[in-house]
Scaffold this motif. Structure first.
Motif: not given
Length: 263
Positions: A50-55
């Motif tokens: 999810a953090l990577l998707g947010a970036l």
């Protein structure tokens, strides 16, 4: 060790495994570069995704704010995902396509998959996967930027959870490599990962998506994980890091397609 500290350490382990970002070690970590604790830490894979998707979503929003249309902003968002992981998952998809499509025996398939060169099957699979992901995100963004942002976050989380399925249901096909080093996941860690993935699958609801689409996207990603695991079992008798990477790519594409279809 407190639960919050344990979860943070597990998140860092997952981020180090899934990306090329050199995250610093915490004082409580004993072997930050080791995969020995990954069988437990993988419970935080969806959160790391999810953090990577947010970036990636941040790149999409930034490109859109600069006036780029969805067809130009979407490739930048997908490029961020590939860059963060060093194209690890894309490489897995290409290797599986080459090995499964070009090898006549199990040994030959594994030999092809270990080759760093990309063949015709791998090139076609990689090109199609990139096109489908970019076109689907662009289609969603053209309808609703907020929906595209939440779809990127949800897809990144759920697809990486789906990539754990081969590790859980198949033995390693090799005695070395990422698939072997990661070890068989703990059932308790898988349960947490599945719950987090289901939670992040609902991210598009924030943008007004139909709840049935989030449920369908989650089910499609899980189905892709089990289906590709069965294919890997028949092709090479087990799982490898490439199998997990290919599963992630297929699941991510399916997630986008389901929300693109609503447009």
């Amino acid at each position: 060790m407190r639960a919050s500290s344990s979860l943070l350490i597990d998140l860092l382990i997952c981020l180090r495994f899934l990306t090329r970002i050199p995250f610093p070690a915490l004082a409580a970590e004993t072997a930050p570069q080791s995969l020995s604790g990954f069988s437990r830490a993988l419970r935080m894979v969806p959160a790391a995704g999810a953090l990577l998707g947010a970036l990636s979503a941040g790149a999409l929003v930034s490109a859109s704010a600069l006036g780029l249309p969805p067809l130009l902003a979407a490739p930048l968002a997908i490029a961020v995902l590939a860059a963060l992981s060093g194209a690890m998952h894309e490489d897995g998809l290409a290797d599986c396509a080459d090995g499964f499509g070009g090898g006549a025996t199990r040994e030959r398939k594994l030999e092809i998959m270990a080759d760093s060169r990309i063949g015709a099957f791998g090139a076609v699979a990689l090109a199609l996967a990139l096109y489908i992901r970019i076109a689907a995100v662009a289609s969603i963004a053209a309808h609703s930027l907020a929906l595209a942002v939440t779809a990127l976050i949800g897809a990144a989380a759920v697809s990486r959870a789906a990539a754990l399925i081969p590790l859980a249901v198949l033995p390693p096909a090799r005695t070395k490599g990422a698939g072997f080093s990661a070890g068989r996941p703990r059932s308790s860690a898988l349960a947490v990962a599945a719950a987090l993935a289901a939670l992040f699958a609902g991210a598009p609801l924030i943008a007004g998506a139909d709840p049935s689409k989030s449920a369908l996207a989650f089910a499609a990603c899980a189905g892709a994980g089990f289906a590709f695991s069965d294919l890997a079992r028949r092709q090479i008798g087990g799982q490898t890091g490439d199998v997990a990477g290919a599963t992630q790519q297929i699941a991510e594409a399916l997630f986008y397609l389901i929300f693109a279809a609503t447009v």
